[in-house]
Design an enzyme around this catalytic site. Structure first.
Site, PDB file in Angstrom:
ATOM      1  N   SER A 159     -11.955  35.451 -32.099  1.00 27.17           N
ATOM      2  CA  SER A 159     -11.484  34.893 -33.364  1.00 27.17           C
ATOM      3  C   SER A 159      -9.988  35.167 -33.481  1.00 27.17           C
ATOM      4  O   SER A 159      -9.232  34.813 -32.570  1.00 27.17           O
ATOM      5  CB  SER A 159     -12.280  35.492 -34.534  1.00 27.17           C
ATOM      6  OG  SER A 159     -11.902  34.881 -35.755  1.00 27.17           O
ATOM      7  N   HIS A 186     -13.231  30.961 -32.966  1.00 24.79           N
ATOM      8  CA  HIS A 186     -13.174  30.522 -34.356  1.00 24.79           C
ATOM      9  C   HIS A 186     -11.897  29.706 -34.589  1.00 24.79           C
ATOM     10  O   HIS A 186     -10.809  30.259 -34.728  1.00 24.79           O
ATOM     11  CB  HIS A 186     -13.183  31.721 -35.301  1.00 24.79           C
ATOM     12  CG  HIS A 186     -14.449  32.506 -35.268  1.00 24.79           C
ATOM     13  ND1 HIS A 186     -14.566  33.762 -35.823  1.00 24.79           N
ATOM     14  CD2 HIS A 186     -15.669  32.221 -34.757  1.00 24.79           C
ATOM     15  CE1 HIS A 186     -15.797  34.217 -35.648  1.00 24.79           C
ATOM     16  NE2 HIS A 186     -16.482  33.293 -35.003  1.00 24.79           N
ATOM     17  N   ASP A 282     -18.931  39.058 -36.305  1.00 24.45           N
ATOM     18  CA  ASP A 282     -19.600  37.994 -35.571  1.00 24.45           C
ATOM     19  C   ASP A 282     -19.704  38.377 -34.099  1.00 24.45           C
ATOM     20  O   ASP A 282     -18.735  38.835 -33.498  1.00 24.45           O
ATOM     21  CB  ASP A 282     -18.830  36.679 -35.720  1.00 24.45           C
ATOM     22  CG  ASP A 282     -19.567  35.495 -35.111  1.00 24.45           C
ATOM     23  OD1 ASP A 282     -20.812  35.546 -35.068  1.00 24.45           O
ATOM     24  OD2 ASP A 282     -18.901  34.534 -34.699  1.00 24.45           O
TER      25      ASP A 282
END
Length: 344
Positions: A159, A186, A282
């Site tokens: 991310s 992401h 995540d």
């Protein structure tokens, strides 16, 4: 924080806006990359707020040197060139920017933009010393290594700070490594076609955005689309991509969790997951399922992560079998897959 923008008005408005927050201190302003470099010779900063479109040396060209001169300050790109899907956004992230934000007209610097700006600054701010709950002396071998050395699928999740980490990882991964690789990064959906092109250029490997029915191929990169989770399923002897859009526990779209969990389900002990820089948790649940299926999980170290949320969560859960900078993770995977070393 140092503000680097050729617009006097933008610098003044941004400085005044950020002055209202007790946890943010603007210690310098520069109208060019050259001026910014001079300030950094005497002034220590944690964050650089950088425009891309400047006369002389533009922000993109100046970015690597500013990071070096500031001893690794986080760089937030705030530029009108950072619209969704803009090539300059991905290029900046690839060169080490922590994040990007679209700059509106100066008259619109308040309200929603101000809130988003401050949120991003706080997310990328250098953390203090992190207290983790891992046993001392076990970094790099936190759980037993798999008994098999066969590697059939590699999944990578990242991310904030992940694009640069991916560049470092693939820079150390030789072309002789032909295991199919799945990537969940992401980014908004409009970025993905350009990001896939950047990955192909950066890695020298065929790269596709995942689509239903696509079968992983040797040496190929499959990238999760920005609006769906990318998973794998096995129908008879055929392994193929399935896209899911149900809400993930992490709240991320796409989420790393479903990807890693599916790798564990399909490949078991021949699957490996890598968690790179990113905020939040995540990937933790998916890493747990992959590990439970016998697969291996590796994580980026804190020192090289822009945000150590995602990899840190995996490390603190004692799931990581190696905790290293991205380039060293790549080398460790190759060594392990070739049978030259254990994870430790």
């Amino acid at each position: 924080m140092l503000i680097v923008d050729d617009s006097v008005v933008a610098r003044a408005v941004l400085s005044r806006l950020l002055g209202d927050y007790d946890d943010i201190e603007v210690v310098g302003q520069a109208g060019s990359a050259v001026s910014a470099h001079k300030i950094l010779e005497d002034q220590k900063v944690d964050i650089i707020l950088l425009d891309l479109e400047m006369p002389g040396i533009d922000g993109l060209a100046a970015l690597p040197e500013l990071i070096r001169a500031s001893d690794g300050a986080r760089v937030l790109i705030v530029s009108s060139a950072c619209a969704d899907g803009a090539a300059s956004s991905i290029a900046a992230l690839r060169q080490g920017a922590a994040d990007t934000l679209l700059k509106p007209a100066a008259a619109q610097f308040t309200g929603r933009f101000a809130d988003e700006l401050v949120d991003r600054l706080r997310r990328i701010a250098r953390p203090g010393k992190t207290v983790t709950h891992r046993p001392a002396g076990r970094i790099g071998a936190l759980t037993p290594a798999p008994t098999t050395r066969r590697l059939e699928c590699l999944g990578i999740g990242s991310s904030t700070g992940g694009v640069h980490a991916l560049a470092r990882f693939f820079g150390a991964l030789p072309q002789s490594f032909t295991t199919p690789i799945l990537i969940t990064q992401h980014l908004p959906a409009p970025f993905m076609p350009y990001f896939a092109g950047q990955l192909a250029e950066m890695t020298g490997r065929p790269t596709r955005v995942g689509a239903p029915g696509v079968q992983p191929q040797p040496g190929e990169l499959l990238l999760a689309p920005g609006d769906a989770h990318m998973t794998l399923v096995k129908t008879g002897p055929v392994i193929h991509v399935r896209l899911e859009r149900k809400r993930a526990v992490s709240g991320c779209m796409p989420s790393v969790d479903p990807m890693l969990a599916s790798i564990g389900k399909v490949y078991g002990p021949t699957g490996v997951g890598v968690i790179l820089s990113g905020m939040g948790r995540d990937g933790l649940l998916g890493a747990g399922e992959l590990a439970a299926a016998g697969g291996a999980v590796l994580a980026q170290d804190e020192a090289t992560s822009v945000v150590w949320g995602m990899p840190g969560a995996v490390v603190n859960a004692h799931l990581a079998q190696a905790v290293l900078p991205p380039d060293q993770l790549a080398r460790r995977i190759v060594e392990w897959s070739e049978g030259d070393t254990a994870w430790r």
